[in-house]
Design an enzyme around this catalytic site. Structure first.
Site, PDB file in Angstrom:
ATOM      1  CB  CYS A 223     -15.052   6.721   8.506  1.00 55.57           C
ATOM      2  SG  CYS A 223     -16.838   6.172   8.666  1.00 55.57           S
TER       3      CYS A 223
ATOM      4  CG  ASP B 275      -1.917   1.126   1.076  1.00 53.05           C
ATOM      5  OD1 ASP B 275      -2.430   1.578   0.078  1.00 53.05           O
ATOM      6  OD2 ASP B 275      -2.154   1.646   2.067  1.00 53.05           O
TER       7      ASP B 275
ATOM      8  CB  CYS C  74     -14.184   9.362   1.699  1.00 57.56           C
ATOM      9  SG  CYS C  74     -13.961   7.875   2.922  1.00 57.56           S
TER      10      CYS C  74
ATOM     11  CB  CYS D 143     -18.872   1.762   3.838  1.00 55.45           C
ATOM     12  SG  CYS D 143     -16.908   1.901   3.753  1.00 55.45           S
TER      13      CYS D 143
ATOM     14  CB  CYS E 226     -22.326  -6.668  -3.628  1.00 52.43           C
ATOM     15  SG  CYS E 226     -20.689  -6.274  -3.026  1.00 52.43           S
TER      16      CYS E 226
ATOM     17  CB  CYS F 223     -26.415  -6.195  -0.142  1.00 49.58           C
ATOM     18  SG  CYS F 223     -25.825  -5.430   1.443  1.00 49.58           S
TER      19      CYS F 223
ATOM     20  CB  CYS G 165     -19.866  -5.748   4.908  1.00 56.33           C
ATOM     21  SG  CYS G 165     -19.789  -6.954   3.550  1.00 56.33           S
TER      22      CYS G 165
ATOM     23  CB  CYS H 180     -21.978   6.509   3.264  1.00 56.47           C
ATOM     24  SG  CYS H 180     -20.449   7.963   3.146  1.00 56.47           S
TER      25      CYS H 180
END
Length: 343
Positions: free
Chosen positions: A240, A133, A213, A243, A187, A190, A247, A197
């Site tokens: 945050c 990353d 965001c 989201c 997904c 959903c 899930c 958010c």
């Protein structure tokens, strides 16, 4: 094509990673590139100019390293011990993203990845490169191509086995390794991640406008946050998880077994008042080894003051007042805003 040896796979497991997932780099196609082009064209990257500046290298792994033939994608589970959203109701406390409640994951993962990469290079006699990353490599499309998970409607990786709580590490290899099967999207209909958010940062499924965001606003954004968005940030002072946390696939997630990724008690809903009064030296000491340290004291204090302003707790007015004459204009603005909200 070569397969990873049993000894390498065993070492991967002992180092705390998921089983290895392998992608044929050439099979990635240009879909990620088109998505990145659209993201930049809509200015959804905000002030993260390095995304645009590194577009060509970022758009395909072989643009970054032409010799790359395979990608070994590994995940490390950082599943929390409790619901990370519970602290959102404790308005005099701060909410910190799960991944930042202990050591910086880059420091934990990179050394282990280098060890594994060295073993792969030994077995294949081919060059390798390690990524966590910090380089222009789109790891999530590679992870989906390799079969570790898929990019959900919130644009993060989701796994049927680990839910949303995965750090990714990638080893590019010049060897042709036997690929694992790609994952498909699960997904369905959903939209829990989209609807939860608080700042409506998703203009459409699978699209994220970073400028709205909270993770971007609290970590990457350097200036004052728009007034409209400040009130929606609540007590989130770094990142945050909304989201991710909602899930449904998290029902299969496990609590992390990695001690260095387990939350420090001091970072589970810490007092806003105490954080606001740390001072610069106190900030550096308190967050030593934490990813939070990289945003610097001023940005951190700005975030804390926004949370103070959202607390609806008049007893915190004196905390805001303490910083009204701060030398940094962004902190000063945040303090004035917070005091105004509480009086």
């Amino acid at each position: 094509m070569a397969a990873l040896s049993k000894s390498v796979i065993a070492r991967i497991e002992r180092l705390g990673f998921t089983p290895p997932f392998i992608a044929n780099v050439a099979a990635l196609g240009d879909s990620p590139k088109r998505g990145l082009q659209d993201y930049i064209a809509k200015n959804h990257h905000g002030s993260m100019t390095w995304i645009e500046e590194t577009f060509e290298r970022r758009s395909h792994p072989q643009n970054l390293w032409p010799d790359a033939k395979s990608a070994v994608v590994l995940g490390m589970n950082y599943g929390p011990e409790s619901d990370p959203l519970l602290s959102l109701d404790q308005t005099d406390k701060a909410t910190i993203s799960v991944y930042a409640r202990n050591r910086d994951y880059h420091d934990i993962i990179k050394g282990r990845l280098k060890e594994i990469a060295g073993l792969i290079a030994r077995d294949t006699a081919a060059d390798v490169k390690v990524f966590v990353d910090t380089a222009p490599l789109m790891e999530k499309p590679l992870a989906q191509q390799a079969g570790l998970g898929w990019q959900g409607k919130h644009t993060n990786l989701v796994s049927r086995d680990y839910g949303s709580w995965l750090f990714l590490g990638t080893i590019l290899s010049a060897a042709s390794l036997t690929p694992t099967n790609a994952e498909i999207d699960h997904c369905g209909s959903c939209r829990a991640c989209l609807d939860v958010c608080p700042t409506e940062a998703f203009p459409a499924p699978y699209q994220l406008d970073a400028r709205r965001c909270i993770s971007y606003l609290t970590i990457e954004h350097a200036g004052p946050v728009d007034l409209e968005l400040r009130a929606k940030m609540g007590n989130r002072i770094y990142g945050c998880d909304d989201c991710l946390a909602v899930c449904p696939w998290n029902k299969f997630a496990e609590v992390s077994h990695e001690a260095k990724l387990k939350a420090r008690e001091a970072l589970n809903a810490p007092s806003l008042a105490e954080l606001a009064l740390l001072g610069e030296d106190g900030f550096r000491l308190h967050f030593s080894g934490s990813p939070i340290k990289r945003i610097g004291w001023h940005r951190f204090l700005r975030n804390v003051l926004y949370a103070v302003g959202n607390s609806a707790d008049p007893e915190l007015v004196h905390i805001a007042a303490t910083h009204i004459n701060h030398s940094d204009p962004v902190v000063r603005d945040a303090a004035i805003w917070a005091k105004t909200r509480l009086t």
